[in-house]
Motif scaffolding. Sequence first.
Motif, PDB file in Angstrom:
ATOM      1  N   LYS A 129       0.850  -1.191   0.000  1.00 59.57           N
ATOM      2  CA  LYS A 129       0.000   0.000   0.000  1.00 59.57           C
ATOM      3  C   LYS A 129       0.884   1.238   0.000  1.00 59.57           C
ATOM      4  CE  LYS A 129      -3.740   2.313   2.487  1.00 59.57           C
ATOM      5  NZ  LYS A 129      -4.540   2.345   3.746  1.00 59.57           N
ATOM      6  N   THR A 130       1.147   1.775  -1.200  1.00 60.32           N
ATOM      7  CA  THR A 130       1.932   2.993  -1.361  1.00 60.32           C
ATOM      8  C   THR A 130       1.179   3.936  -2.296  1.00 60.32           C
ATOM      9  OG1 THR A 130       3.172   2.232  -3.302  1.00 60.32           O
ATOM     10  CG2 THR A 130       4.037   1.617  -1.133  1.00 60.32           C
ATOM     11  N   ASP A 131       1.716   5.128  -2.498  1.00 61.27           N
ATOM     12  CA  ASP A 131       1.074   6.081  -3.406  1.00 61.27           C
ATOM     13  C   ASP A 131       1.067   5.574  -4.840  1.00 61.27           C
ATOM     14  OD1 ASP A 131       0.610   7.798  -1.322  1.00 61.27           O
ATOM     15  OD2 ASP A 131       2.421   9.002  -1.673  1.00 61.27           O
ATOM     16  N   ALA A 132       2.072   4.763  -5.201  1.00 56.36           N
ATOM     17  CA  ALA A 132       2.191   4.306  -6.582  1.00 56.36           C
ATOM     18  C   ALA A 132       1.667   2.888  -6.804  1.00 56.36           C
ATOM     19  CB  ALA A 132       3.643   4.378  -7.041  1.00 56.36           C
ATOM     20  N   SER A 133       1.662   2.058  -5.765  1.00 58.85           N
ATOM     21  CA  SER A 133       1.312   0.646  -5.951  1.00 58.85           C
ATOM     22  C   SER A 133       0.392   0.141  -4.847  1.00 58.85           C
ATOM     23  CB  SER A 133       2.588  -0.217  -5.965  1.00 58.85           C
ATOM     24  OG  SER A 133       3.492   0.207  -6.952  1.00 58.85           O
ATOM     25  N   SER A 134      -0.379  -0.884  -5.193  1.00 54.53           N
ATOM     26  CA  SER A 134      -1.193  -1.570  -4.196  1.00 54.53           C
ATOM     27  C   SER A 134      -1.333  -3.037  -4.591  1.00 54.53           C
ATOM     28  CB  SER A 134      -2.589  -0.936  -4.088  1.00 54.53           C
ATOM     29  OG  SER A 134      -3.346  -1.179  -5.261  1.00 54.53           O
ATOM     30  N   LEU A 135      -1.425  -3.903  -3.576  1.00 52.22           N
ATOM     31  CA  LEU A 135      -1.613  -5.332  -3.783  1.00 52.22           C
ATOM     32  C   LEU A 135      -2.404  -5.885  -2.609  1.00 52.22           C
ATOM     33  CD1 LEU A 135      -0.935  -7.841  -5.531  1.00 52.22           C
ATOM     34  CD2 LEU A 135       1.072  -8.175  -4.071  1.00 52.22           C
ATOM     35  N   THR A 136      -3.552  -6.494  -2.893  1.00 52.94           N
ATOM     36  CA  THR A 136      -4.397  -7.047  -1.844  1.00 52.94           C
ATOM     37  C   THR A 136      -4.694  -8.517  -2.125  1.00 52.94           C
ATOM     38  OG1 THR A 136      -6.449  -6.410  -2.987  1.00 52.94           O
ATOM     39  CG2 THR A 136      -5.494  -4.818  -1.441  1.00 52.94           C
ATOM     40  N   ASP A 177       1.791  10.058 -13.749  1.00 63.23           N
ATOM     41  CA  ASP A 177       0.475  10.651 -13.550  1.00 63.23           C
ATOM     42  C   ASP A 177      -0.505  10.278 -14.659  1.00 63.23           C
ATOM     43  OD1 ASP A 177       1.308  11.863 -11.233  1.00 63.23           O
ATOM     44  OD2 ASP A 177       1.827  13.763 -12.201  1.00 63.23           O
ATOM     45  N   THR A 178       0.019   9.782 -15.773  1.00 60.11           N
ATOM     46  CA  THR A 178      -0.854   9.497 -16.917  1.00 60.11           C
ATOM     47  C   THR A 178      -0.916   8.018 -17.311  1.00 60.11           C
ATOM     48  OG1 THR A 178       0.957   9.950 -18.473  1.00 60.11           O
ATOM     49  CG2 THR A 178      -0.486  11.793 -17.877  1.00 60.11           C
ATOM     50  N   LEU A 179      -0.069   7.168 -16.712  1.00 57.18           N
ATOM     51  CA  LEU A 179      -0.025   5.761 -17.133  1.00 57.18           C
ATOM     52  C   LEU A 179      -0.042   4.823 -15.928  1.00 57.18           C
ATOM     53  CD1 LEU A 179       0.276   3.813 -19.547  1.00 57.18           C
ATOM     54  CD2 LEU A 179       2.761   3.925 -19.200  1.00 57.18           C
ATOM     55  N   GLU A 180      -0.986   3.865 -15.948  1.00 59.24           N
ATOM     56  CA  GLU A 180      -1.048   2.871 -14.873  1.00 59.24           C
ATOM     57  C   GLU A 180      -1.571   1.541 -15.399  1.00 59.24           C
ATOM     58  OE1 GLU A 180      -4.512   3.353 -12.015  1.00 59.24           O
ATOM     59  OE2 GLU A 180      -4.327   5.397 -12.804  1.00 59.24           O
ATOM     60  N   ILE A 181      -1.210   0.469 -14.709  1.00 63.50           N
ATOM     61  CA  ILE A 181      -1.674  -0.868 -15.064  1.00 63.50           C
ATOM     62  C   ILE A 181      -2.368  -1.488 -13.852  1.00 63.50           C
ATOM     63  CG2 ILE A 181       0.112  -1.263 -16.799  1.00 63.50           C
ATOM     64  CD1 ILE A 181       1.587  -2.978 -14.704  1.00 63.50           C
ATOM     65  N   THR A 197     -11.070 -16.338 -12.959  1.00 63.72           N
ATOM     66  CA  THR A 197     -11.109 -15.130 -13.783  1.00 63.72           C
ATOM     67  C   THR A 197      -9.792 -14.371 -13.654  1.00 63.72           C
ATOM     68  OG1 THR A 197     -13.497 -14.918 -13.419  1.00 63.72           O
ATOM     69  CG2 THR A 197     -12.335 -12.977 -14.240  1.00 63.72           C
ATOM     70  N   ALA A 198      -9.281 -13.895 -14.787  1.00 60.21           N
ATOM     71  CA  ALA A 198      -8.090 -13.048 -14.816  1.00 60.21           C
ATOM     72  C   ALA A 198      -8.404 -11.813 -15.654  1.00 60.21           C
ATOM     73  CB  ALA A 198      -6.894 -13.792 -15.393  1.00 60.21           C
ATOM     74  N   GLU A 199      -8.203 -10.646 -15.069  1.00 59.81           N
ATOM     75  CA  GLU A 199      -8.486  -9.398 -15.778  1.00 59.81           C
ATOM     76  C   GLU A 199      -7.277  -8.481 -15.691  1.00 59.81           C
ATOM     77  OE1 GLU A 199     -11.790  -5.761 -15.894  1.00 59.81           O
ATOM     78  OE2 GLU A 199     -11.961  -7.391 -14.432  1.00 59.81           O
ATOM     79  N   PHE A 200      -6.892  -7.910 -16.850  1.00 61.55           N
ATOM     80  CA  PHE A 200      -5.750  -7.008 -16.919  1.00 61.55           C
ATOM     81  C   PHE A 200      -6.175  -5.736 -17.653  1.00 61.55           C
ATOM     82  CE2 PHE A 200      -4.269 -11.380 -17.000  1.00 61.55           C
ATOM     83  CZ  PHE A 200      -3.343 -11.401 -15.965  1.00 61.55           C
ATOM     84  N   ASN A 201      -5.655  -4.592 -17.211  1.00 62.09           N
ATOM     85  CA  ASN A 201      -6.002  -3.347 -17.875  1.00 62.09           C
ATOM     86  C   ASN A 201      -4.830  -2.376 -17.874  1.00 62.09           C
ATOM     87  OD1 ASN A 201      -6.348  -1.377 -15.451  1.00 62.09           O
ATOM     88  ND2 ASN A 201      -7.549  -3.176 -14.875  1.00 62.09           N
ATOM     89  N   LEU A 202      -4.819  -1.545 -18.888  1.00 58.51           N
ATOM     90  CA  LEU A 202      -3.827  -0.481 -19.051  1.00 58.51           C
ATOM     91  C   LEU A 202      -4.598   0.818 -19.254  1.00 58.51           C
ATOM     92  CD1 LEU A 202      -0.879   0.508 -19.568  1.00 58.51           C
ATOM     93  CD2 LEU A 202      -1.294   0.029 -21.991  1.00 58.51           C
ATOM     94  N   GLY A 208      -7.238  15.673 -18.168  1.00 59.41           N
ATOM     95  CA  GLY A 208      -8.137  15.760 -17.027  1.00 59.41           C
ATOM     96  C   GLY A 208      -8.613  14.384 -16.568  1.00 59.41           C
ATOM     97  N   ASN A 209      -9.928  14.173 -16.561  1.00 60.76           N
ATOM     98  CA  ASN A 209     -10.517  12.915 -16.124  1.00 60.76           C
ATOM     99  C   ASN A 209     -10.733  11.937 -17.266  1.00 60.76           C
ATOM    100  OD1 ASN A 209     -10.652  14.264 -13.721  1.00 60.76           O
ATOM    101  ND2 ASN A 209     -12.805  13.854 -13.344  1.00 60.76           N
ATOM    102  N   LEU A 210     -10.365  12.313 -18.469  1.00 60.17           N
ATOM    103  CA  LEU A 210     -10.619  11.479 -19.645  1.00 60.17           C
ATOM    104  C   LEU A 210      -9.415  10.585 -19.922  1.00 60.17           C
ATOM    105  CD1 LEU A 210     -12.900  11.138 -21.755  1.00 60.17           C
ATOM    106  CD2 LEU A 210     -11.562  12.649 -23.247  1.00 60.17           C
ATOM    107  N   ALA A 211      -9.663   9.278 -20.082  1.00 58.92           N
ATOM    108  CA  ALA A 211      -8.570   8.327 -20.274  1.00 58.92           C
ATOM    109  C   ALA A 211      -8.952   7.272 -21.298  1.00 58.92           C
ATOM    110  CB  ALA A 211      -8.215   7.647 -18.950  1.00 58.92           C
ATOM    111  N   LEU A 212      -7.930   6.656 -21.871  1.00 59.77           N
ATOM    112  CA  LEU A 212      -8.097   5.524 -22.774  1.00 59.77           C
ATOM    113  C   LEU A 212      -7.739   4.260 -22.001  1.00 59.77           C
ATOM    114  CD1 LEU A 212      -8.692   4.710 -25.757  1.00 59.77           C
ATOM    115  CD2 LEU A 212      -6.201   4.752 -26.112  1.00 59.77           C
ATOM    116  N   VAL A 213      -8.642   3.271 -21.993  1.00 58.82           N
ATOM    117  CA  VAL A 213      -8.450   2.053 -21.210  1.00 58.82           C
ATOM    118  C   VAL A 213      -8.451   0.840 -22.135  1.00 58.82           C
ATOM    119  CG1 VAL A 213      -9.347   0.592 -19.366  1.00 58.82           C
ATOM    120  CG2 VAL A 213      -9.556   3.076 -19.190  1.00 58.82           C
TER     121      VAL A 213
END
Length: 243
Positions: A129-136, A177-181, A197-202, A208-213
């Motif tokens: 649990k950090t500002d850049a990453s999370s794993l639960t 700030d603009t790219l996450e997986i 089930t396995a789901e992956f996203n980029l 602003g709030n508009l993104a390509l997923v």
Amino acid sequence: MKSLMILLPLMAVASCVQAAEKAKDSPYSGSAQLGYFYSKSDSTSTSLNTRLKFGYQGEEVGSNLDFQTFYTKSSGDSSTNKYTLTNVNNYNLTERQYLFGRLQYDHDLYGAFRQKVTGSAGYGVRIVKTDASSLTFDIGPGYRFSEEQKASDGSSGERESEMIGHAGLKGDHKFSDTLEIGANLMTDAGEKNTVSTAEFNLKNTLIGNLALVLSTQYIYTDRVPEGQSNDEVFNSINLSYGF
């Protein structure tokens, strides 16, 4: 062959930046996604998928609602008409540990099972649990009801219900700030059937709030009716608006 892909924005781009600033400190979050694909050659194919997410995270209690649809229609025999509604609630025991309750409803007109209702509850831990990453990781018992597609004579498909064991692993990482997986792995195992089930996203933020997923979802069902595939794969390219 003519092929056209159209991605439709969900809100005016001009208001995106202002909305992002207002929502930074809010315990509420949400996003709306929309993707459309059309192609025409010897056959015609149309695809539409949508996704709505709403979330709340307080100091002790959190709740997330996820509604997802997939629709495809072609001039051949291949079609898809599926939607999934998922609600996950959590109660924080400590900063790292929590209890969870999860309920999911699947409705599919063309898959192996016409409908499924899956519920589970248990214990989870935030491994990273950090500002850049999370794993639960979470685990617990549950219950599943499922109904197969109608038979060729129109009679109802076979129904079954059973106790299951649930396990899930979910993580994400922000490169900038603009790219996450992100990734979400989950399995619900029972004596009669197991669904994984396995789901992956980029996600690439445009403005602003508009993104390509870009996302892909793979579902494997251990036991399916004769003539049905064990595998389901859903790929999508969507525009997403976060709020």
